[in-house]
Write an enzyme that holds these catalytic residues in place. Sequence first.
Site, PDB file in Angstrom:
ATOM      1  CB  THR A  34     -40.042 -27.908  26.393  1.00 45.26           C
ATOM      2  OG1 THR A  34     -39.838 -27.139  25.219  1.00 45.26           O
ATOM      3  CG2 THR A  34     -38.703 -28.384  26.888  1.00 45.26           C
ATOM      4  CE1 TYR A  47     -35.893 -28.048  23.209  1.00 45.78           C
ATOM      5  CE2 TYR A  47     -38.037 -29.125  23.176  1.00 45.78           C
ATOM      6  CZ  TYR A  47     -37.250 -28.009  23.409  1.00 45.78           C
ATOM      7  OH  TYR A  47     -37.843 -26.851  23.825  1.00 45.78           O
ATOM      8  CB  THR A 113     -42.686 -22.143  27.822  1.00 48.66           C
ATOM      9  OG1 THR A 113     -41.675 -22.383  26.858  1.00 48.66           O
ATOM     10  CG2 THR A 113     -42.594 -23.132  28.958  1.00 48.66           C
ATOM     11  CG  ASP A 114     -42.417 -21.142  22.249  1.00 47.34           C
ATOM     12  OD1 ASP A 114     -41.595 -21.081  23.191  1.00 47.34           O
ATOM     13  OD2 ASP A 114     -42.139 -21.616  21.124  1.00 47.34           O
ATOM     14  CE  LYS A 186     -40.257 -19.111  26.598  1.00 44.62           C
ATOM     15  NZ  LYS A 186     -40.387 -20.204  25.628  1.00 44.62           N
ATOM     16  CD  GLU A 307     -46.276  11.014  22.725  1.00 45.64           C
ATOM     17  OE1 GLU A 307     -45.919  11.449  21.611  1.00 45.64           O
ATOM     18  OE2 GLU A 307     -45.565  10.247  23.410  1.00 45.64           O
TER      19      GLU A 307
END
Length: 350
Positions: A34, A47, A113-114, A186, A307
């Site tokens: 981005t 975008y 950023t993903d 994120k 567990e």
Amino acid sequence: MKKITSVLTVFLLLITINVQAQKPRIRILATGGTIAGVSKSATESNYTAGELGIYQLIQAVPQIKDNADISGEQIVKIGSQDMNDKVWLTLAKRINELLNKEGYDGIVITHGTDTMEETAYFLNLTVKSDKPVVLVGAMRPATAMSADGPLNLYNAVQVAADRNSKGRGVMVCLNDAVLSAKDVTKTNTTGVQTFQDPNYGTLGYLHNGKVFFNNMPEKKHTIHSVFDVTRLSQLPKVGIVYNYSNASALPMQAFMQAKFDGIVSAGVGNGNLYKDIFDLAVKAQNQGIQFVRSSRVPTGATTLDAEVDDAKYHFVASQFLNPQKARVLLMLALTQTKDWKKIQEFFNEY
Ligand SMILES: NC(=O)CC[C@H](N)C(=O)O
């Protein structure tokens, strides 16, 4: 004698001035995202990511040249949802060349950023230098009103150029925060404050372009990491399976049939597994496919032998690594060993 001393003093003074005048050499490696995104209008939220090239990004923030000698190169131009092993290997090798052979003082990587946290963690384990490597991105495209990219880029360069940034491993810098590659994640799909470290907080922060650090990462990274990708052209195959009520074991089966080298589980709670997934995990481990328990819960560790009896089944517990980062460490661990005890040690150390 007096004359020689004063000539020497002037000479030393000139050297000092020259050293002081030399700005740190920072290389910006652009990959898209981005921060390089372009929209039809300043207010539209749709975008295309990765449209602008590295030179347009540098031109948009001329102030980055005030404290650093800046140059750039375009590695790829992608949305980071398409990030892949090939680009990771290219980035790691190129950064090692720039820092260890070409004399650069620091690296800034512009990135979507993903999956930024995954790339950051991969580089944290494969860069062989204690010089600063900083990933930066944006949540609003370059054409948006109040675009966050320019200030984020300016800040990232300040971090890369700061002497105090050395030895802190790979960092992520957005929204005035400096975060550790190992712990950053994120947390918000659209907000500019998205990157957080929900367990330990930030490494530092920026104010008026000045960097203030308050933490040092404790776990092994960069020059202390045993992982070396110099001679690798591909990485072991590791997939992630998700646990939930009444979960399907089909993804597990598919990974096993495709002979993946490892599987990471995004478990429930402290890395617990739906019963059908558990049964296949035991089988996978017996077939030589390493199974790592992580958790879909955003904070806290997936601890050993809670567990699930990891020692009995030779499973590995991911500790504080979320599933996507556990996958990165498992891929690198499998380049060194298939011994589950050694792999567990890696998860305790990194
Ligand atoms: N904010 C962003 O960078 C998201 C854009 C894109 N999906 C990417 O990760 O590259």
